[in-house]
Design a protein around this motif. Structure first.
Motif, PDB file in Angstrom:
ATOM      1  N   ARG A  16      19.400  20.495  -9.628  1.00 47.03           N
ATOM      2  CA  ARG A  16      20.477  20.728  -8.701  1.00 47.03           C
ATOM      3  C   ARG A  16      20.242  19.491  -7.583  1.00 47.03           C
ATOM      4  N   ASP A  56      24.082  18.750 -15.413  1.00 48.06           N
ATOM      5  CA  ASP A  56      24.065  19.624 -14.697  1.00 48.06           C
ATOM      6  C   ASP A  56      23.126  20.743 -15.091  1.00 48.06           C
ATOM      7  N   HIS A  76      15.607  23.620  -3.520  1.00 47.06           N
ATOM      8  CA  HIS A  76      16.834  23.832  -3.792  1.00 47.06           C
ATOM      9  C   HIS A  76      17.285  23.648  -5.311  1.00 47.06           C
ATOM     10  N   ARG A  77      16.239  23.794  -6.203  1.00 44.24           N
ATOM     11  CA  ARG A  77      16.094  23.588  -7.468  1.00 44.24           C
ATOM     12  C   ARG A  77      16.637  22.502  -8.042  1.00 44.24           C
ATOM     13  N   SER A  78      16.149  21.251  -7.355  1.00 42.39           N
ATOM     14  CA  SER A  78      16.454  19.758  -7.702  1.00 42.39           C
ATOM     15  C   SER A  78      14.927  19.424  -8.460  1.00 42.39           C
ATOM     16  N   ALA A  89      19.946  23.427 -13.388  1.00 38.02           N
ATOM     17  CA  ALA A  89      19.264  23.838 -12.033  1.00 38.02           C
ATOM     18  C   ALA A  89      17.970  23.936 -12.617  1.00 38.02           C
ATOM     19  N   ALA A  98      23.182  18.756  -1.392  1.00 40.05           N
ATOM     20  CA  ALA A  98      23.984  18.368  -2.387  1.00 40.05           C
ATOM     21  C   ALA A  98      25.107  17.438  -1.921  1.00 40.05           C
TER      22      ALA A  98
END
Length: 793
Positions: free
Chosen positions: A654, A715, A724-726, A717, A23
């Protein structure tokens, strides 16, 4: 040797977080090298002693039979070490990525203008070129099939037409209150990577050969070269540290050049390099698939679609390459972000005597998306409504409006929110009013505005490709060696994956060494494509790092007599119970305790399946969403256009690295803008590419970037358990540029007094815009205005 104490550092105050974790917006790992010119590509490597340079003899005809080939003068020319024809290949004359229908060198028949028929290997490239000019080759020219129309009329297809459907489109069309038919022609696109195709082959002992290549798919390259040489895969190793761009053009295409370099290297015992210049590169390599899309749509008085039938005609070229999967994805994305209650999509995969088209950013998705966006513009024009309103009315929604044409349920839908947020943030209503006011007060220039969505499925549609491996070494000093199957083509993959490992160990990014992708380290890797690089390789690298981390935790627990819940990794240190130790110190202790500090990692995407025979299933793990508002202006007398402003709101989940993601969004958008406005592939009547250099093929320049260009990240998730929920970011932003094309259509529509449906094909060059003005009857409007201005002096 002094034993390292567990309590070498006491916890007294909060420590700074790690530098460069997940991040964090940090620069691409090679950014400084790119700017300084010190990033090393294949052609920058020191040339080994005795290097041979390769040059291809190319067919001047699109379809012909080779009747005679005299290469004696070529072989006798100064500096020539070898001439390779199909007859000289040691094993297979095939480099077909999926189907074995693509000869490495023409054998008897040539299938496109530029088809290599032989390769010269000489001490210098100048000697190779001179020798090639001495070849005496005779052809019997045959009638070629060059266009989509020719192929369709001749029934020339790679496979029978494919159909995807849900509901009863025919019945819905008949029952609809309104019905329209139309079509859109979309040209191809050259990848125009900055670094051209290149491969360096160095022979080794026994049957071994090492290849350094600019490729997105090292494992496929390894397998295809091994087939050509007639050796086992383990005899061929492929390495790539970075590419100067790929965009899909280095997925299957590099096999041609690597295989020929390997053949020369093994036959002569000398290293061989095959590096193409720009002209030869553009002629020999495949492009984005040209498409013709027709539609028949029925809708109600508000503009809500009730039934629709698409026909997609895809120009594939002479061989299959990846065209079947590309054409499938064009079908998958014919809905884009819209729920189509009754839909039928028929796809024709046209075989032509032209270079075999291949993967390109979006992989067929852009051709599907632009088709439905044309439908939205036409419905709005017919009803006299704002296209934005028509688009919003048709977006995927809740239960009952959440099923795709291929029967996958859309469970992560956020496109309505993105569209609404972007409209609010940009004050769309005021912008629309300002454009209308401008058009009313300006005679020679007209503005257009369009806000369009994107919903893009993420996963390889060939399910078996959704896998990745990684290798992580943790050295005794606490530094890390990272390797995985993904390749770096400028998109920042290596940086993102390194951030994942840094986050897992909670160490600074500077302690991780990014290494070249190598088939000897991570085998059987998938191509870095389908926007899956971070998803797949990030998870594999995390798995490898986590295995090592768990060993360290077990070791710490045993030594300190604490439970696993009392061990946690923090910034460059490890807290164990009430004490802490530096990461380096713990690693040193583990080494002396004979704890393994190396591990592989593996990941496969879960919950995906697809029945291609039925064209139904869940081919995508999740969707990435986005929207773009573009404002353009056209000159009605010259057809010239300019993009004035762009606002983007894009969903990357994310973000692993916001700086890299924003760069990908901007780059993808500009490349898409080029596809739709300036990049035009022109073939002559004999099938020869005439736009094969920067002098005739126009990619966007820095000056084409709009002055107002705002990118925001949504924004959100990822609902699925991605790294990492990207979310993927490589391909989806490309299709945001369709807003530019729709804005140009909007500008053309403003020329008329009432509703009109401008027929603007892509790319929207000045000539195409002028043609659209006149073909739709708008030319009279412009000419009347022009005459009026002359009357007034």
């Amino acid at each position: 040797m002094t034993d390292v104490k567990m309590a070498d550092v006491k916890t007294e105050k909060p420590k700074a977080p790690i530098s460069g974790g997940v991040a964090t917006a940090i620069a691409h790992d090679s950014a400084a090298k790119h700017v300084a010119g010190s990033a090393r590509y294949v052609d920058d490597l020191p040339e080994p002693k005795g290097l041979l340079h390769l040059y291809a003899l190319q067919s001047p005809h699109a379809h012909a039979r080779i009747t005679a080939m005299d290469l004696d003068a070529v072989r006798a020319a100064p500096g020539v070490a070898m001439v390779v024809t199909a007859a000289d290949l040691p094993a297979a004359n095939q480099i077909g990525a999926v189907f074995k229908d693509e000869p490495l060198l023409a054998d008897g028949l040539v299938h496109y203008a530029g088809h290599p028929v032989a390769v010269v290997a000489a001490n210098s490239i100048d000697q190779a070129r001179h020798a090639a000019s001495l070849a005496q080759i005779s052809y019997e020219v045959l009638a070629p099939i060059l266009t989509i129309a020719d192929a369709h009329q001749a029934g020339s297809y790679l496979e029978p037409p494919q159909k995807m459907a849900r509901g009863d489109a025919s019945k819905a069309l008949k029952a609809a209150a309104h019905r329209l038919q139309g079509q859109l022609a979309v040209n191809g696109q050259d990848h125009f990577y900055l670094e051209g195709q290149v491969a360096l082959a160095i022979p080794g002992e026994d049957e071994d050969v090492h290849i350094t290549s600019s490729t997105q798919h090292p494992s496929e390259l390894q397998h295809l070269v091994a087939e050509v040489l007639g050796v086992a895969n383990h005899a061929v190793s492929v390495e790539v540290r970075r590419m100067g761009g790929g965009f899909g053009g280095k997925e299957s295409q590099p096999a041609i050049f690597a295989a020929l370099a390997a053949v020369v290297a093994k036959h002569t015992g000398r290293p061989a390099k095959f590096r193409l210049d720009r002209d030869d590169d553009m002629v020999i390599t495949g492009k984005r698939h040209e498409a013709l899309i027709t539609y028949d749509v029925g809708f109600d008085a508000d503009g809500r679609i009730e039934g629709i039938a698409f026909e997609q005609f895809i120009r594939c070229g002479y061989a299959a390459d990846l065209s079947l999967a590309v054409s499938d994805r064009a079908m998958f994305h014919a809905d884009n972000a819209y729920f189509l209650p009754h839909v039928e999509i028929t796809s024709f995969r046209c075989r032509t005597h032209s270079v075999s088209n291949t993967a390109f950013r979006g992989f067929g998705g852009p051709q599907g998306v632009i088709g439905i966006e044309r439908v939205m513009d036409d419905i709005a024009a017919f009803l006299g409504k704002d296209p934005y309103a028509v688009r919003c009315l048709n977006l995927y929604g809740g239960a009952g409006r959440d099923l795709t044409p291929y029967h996958q349920q859309v469970t992560d839908n956020v496109i309505g929110q993105i569209m609404a947020d972007l409209a609010d943030e940009t004050d769309y209503a005021a912008r629309r009013a300002a454009v209308q006011a401008f058009n009313e007060s300006h005679r020679w220039q007209k503005k257009g505005l369009a806000l369009t969505p994107v919903k893009f499925g993420i996963s390889f549609t060939a399910t078996h490709l959704n896998q990745a491996g990684a290798l992580v070494h943790l050295y005794a000093d606490g530094s890390v060696h990272l390797n995985h199957g993904g390749t770096e083509m400028g998109q920042g993959l290596m940086t993102k994956v390194a951030q994942v490992v840094a986050e897992e160990f909670q160490i600074d990014l500077s302690r991780i060494k990014i290494t070249a992708t190598h088939t000897g380290k991570v085998p059987n890797s998938s191509a870095t494509a389908a926007s899956s690089g971070s998803d797949l390789n990030g998870m594999a690298a995390q798995a490898a790092a986590r295995t090592i981390k768990n060993r360290l935790i077990d070791f710490a627990c045993e030594k300190a007599g604490v439970g696993r819940d009392q061990v946690r990794f923090e910034a460059n240190r490890v807290v164990i119970g009430n004490e802490e130790i530096s990461f380096d110190a713990l690693v040193r202790e583990a080494y002396f305790a004979r704890i393994s500090l190396s591990s592989t990692g593996f990941y496969k995407t879960p919950d995906i399946h697809y029945d291609r025979a039925k064209h139904q299933g869940r081919p995508f793990y999740y969707y990435a969403y986005g929207a773009a508002l573009s404002e353009v202006v056209i000159d009605v007398l010259t057809g010239e256009s300019r993009v004035l402003a762009v606002d983007i709101l894009h969903d990357v989940g994310r973000s692993l690295n916001p700086a890299v993601d924003k760069g990908q969004i901007e780059g993808g958008f500009i490349q898409g803008m080029g596809w739709l406005t300036t990049e035009e592939l022109v073939f002559d009547a004999d099938g020869r590419l005439r736009t094969h250099a920067p002098s005739t093929y126009k990619i966007p320049a820095a000056s084409d970037r709009p002055d107002h260009f705002r990118i925001s990240l949504f924004d959100n998730a990822n609902k699925e358990a991605t790294i990492h929920r990207s979310k993927a970011v490589g391909e989806p932003p490309f299709m945001l540029a369709i807003s530019v094309h729709s804005a140009l259509v909007d500008a053309l529509a403003s020329l008329a007094d009432g509703p009109v449906r401008p027929c603007l094909d892509a790319p929207a060059t000045p000539e195409a815009i002028l043609q659209a003005i006149h073909q739709t009857g708008l030319g009279a409007v412009g000419m009347k205005a022009f005459a009026g201005s002359l009357d007034h002096g």
